[in-house]
Design a protein around this motif. Structure first.
Motif, short mmCIF file in Angstrom:
data_model
loop_
_atom_site.label_atom_id
_atom_site.label_comp_id
_atom_site.label_asym_id
_atom_site.label_seq_id
_atom_site.Cartn_x
_atom_site.Cartn_y
_atom_site.Cartn_z
N LEU A 24 33.46 46.09 42.53
CA LEU A 24 32.79 44.80 42.71
C LEU A 24 33.04 44.24 44.10
CD1 LEU A 24 33.37 42.95 39.32
CD2 LEU A 24 31.18 43.49 40.35
N LYS A 25 34.26 44.43 44.59
CA LYS A 25 34.60 43.93 45.91
C LYS A 25 33.79 44.65 46.99
CE LYS A 25 38.49 42.93 48.88
NZ LYS A 25 39.93 42.94 49.03
N GLN A 43 31.28 33.36 44.61
CA GLN A 43 31.63 33.15 43.20
C GLN A 43 32.42 34.33 42.64
OE1 GLN A 43 27.88 32.46 41.31
NE2 GLN A 43 27.76 30.34 42.00
N LEU A 44 32.21 35.53 43.18
CA LEU A 44 32.92 36.71 42.67
C LEU A 44 34.34 36.82 43.19
CD1 LEU A 44 30.22 39.50 42.89
CD2 LEU A 44 31.12 38.43 40.85
N GLU A 45 34.60 36.30 44.37
CA GLU A 45 35.90 36.49 45.00
C GLU A 45 37.10 36.07 44.14
OE1 GLU A 45 36.15 35.07 49.00
OE2 GLU A 45 34.36 36.17 49.60
N PRO A 46 37.09 34.91 43.47
CA PRO A 46 38.27 34.56 42.66
C PRO A 46 38.52 35.53 41.50
CG PRO A 46 36.88 32.64 42.99
CD PRO A 46 36.13 33.81 43.52
N TYR A 47 37.44 36.03 40.88
CA TYR A 47 37.61 36.98 39.77
C TYR A 47 38.22 38.28 40.27
CZ TYR A 47 34.35 33.87 37.32
OH TYR A 47 33.75 32.79 36.75
N THR A 96 25.49 32.93 47.47
CA THR A 96 26.69 32.31 46.91
C THR A 96 27.35 33.20 45.86
OG1 THR A 96 25.42 31.13 45.25
CG2 THR A 96 25.85 29.99 47.32
N ALA A 97 26.69 34.27 45.45
CA ALA A 97 27.28 35.16 44.45
C ALA A 97 28.57 35.79 44.97
CB ALA A 97 26.29 36.25 44.06
N LEU A 125 40.19 42.29 31.95
CA LEU A 125 38.88 42.82 31.57
C LEU A 125 37.89 41.70 31.27
CD1 LEU A 125 40.07 45.80 29.36
CD2 LEU A 125 39.13 45.89 31.66
N ALA A 126 38.37 40.60 30.69
CA ALA A 126 37.49 39.46 30.43
C ALA A 126 37.02 38.83 31.74
CB ALA A 126 38.21 38.42 29.57
N LEU A 127 37.90 38.74 32.72
CA LEU A 127 37.51 38.21 34.04
C LEU A 127 36.46 39.10 34.70
CD1 LEU A 127 40.81 36.94 35.68
CD2 LEU A 127 38.82 35.61 35.04
N LEU A 128 36.63 40.40 34.58
CA LEU A 128 35.65 41.31 35.17
C LEU A 128 34.31 41.25 34.45
CD1 LEU A 128 37.90 44.39 35.95
CD2 LEU A 128 36.90 42.75 37.56
N ALA A 129 34.34 41.04 33.15
CA ALA A 129 33.09 40.87 32.41
C ALA A 129 32.38 39.60 32.88
CB ALA A 129 33.36 40.81 30.91
N GLN A 130 33.13 38.53 33.07
CA GLN A 130 32.55 37.28 33.57
C GLN A 130 32.00 37.48 34.98
OE1 GLN A 130 31.91 34.53 31.95
NE2 GLN A 130 31.10 33.48 33.74
N ALA A 131 32.72 38.22 35.81
CA ALA A 131 32.24 38.49 37.17
C ALA A 131 30.95 39.27 37.14
CB ALA A 131 33.31 39.25 37.96
N SER A 132 30.82 40.20 36.21
CA SER A 132 29.58 40.97 36.09
C SER A 132 28.42 40.08 35.67
CB SER A 132 29.75 42.09 35.08
OG SER A 132 30.72 43.01 35.53
N VAL A 133 28.69 39.12 34.80
CA VAL A 133 27.65 38.17 34.39
C VAL A 133 27.22 37.31 35.57
CG1 VAL A 133 27.21 36.14 32.95
CG2 VAL A 133 28.33 38.14 31.97
N VAL A 134 28.18 36.84 36.36
CA VAL A 134 27.87 36.02 37.54
C VAL A 134 27.06 36.84 38.54
CG1 VAL A 134 28.91 34.91 39.57
CG2 VAL A 134 29.83 34.47 37.30
#
Length: 83
Positions: free
Chosen positions: A65-66, A41-45, A37-38, A19-28
């Motif tokens: 997100l994917k 940047q989202l792919e690893p999360y 480039t977004a 869930l923390a990774l997904l929150a970070q992905a949402s911020v990115v």
């Protein structure tokens, strides 16, 4: 970030870590919504959560997100929707 053949595998993530990774992905995504480039940047999360989902909400959010990040490329969008 691609790991070589000798690199250790990522250990399974706890639900809170996912869930923390997904929150970070949402911020990115929100910070660079129009930037090409977004997607990169989202792919690893997204990949980290979809490899071994522990919580249905995290898996669903990662797949959403994917799909949104792959929306500009028709083939990748189709593959993301089929998951």
């Amino acid at each position: 970030v691609e790991l070589g053949e000798g690199a250790p595998e990522t250990p399974p993530l706890w639900p809170l870590e996912q869930l923390a990774l997904l929150a970070q992905a949402s911020v990115v995504r929100a910070a660079s919504a129009a930037d090409a480039t977004a997607v990169e940047q989202l792919e690893p999360y997204v990949r980290a959560v979809t490899e071994a989902p522990k919580v249905w909400a995290a898996a669903t959010r990662a797949l959403r997100l994917k799909v949104r990040s792959d929306g500009s490329r028709p083939r990748r969008r189709h593959v993301a929707l089929m998951q």
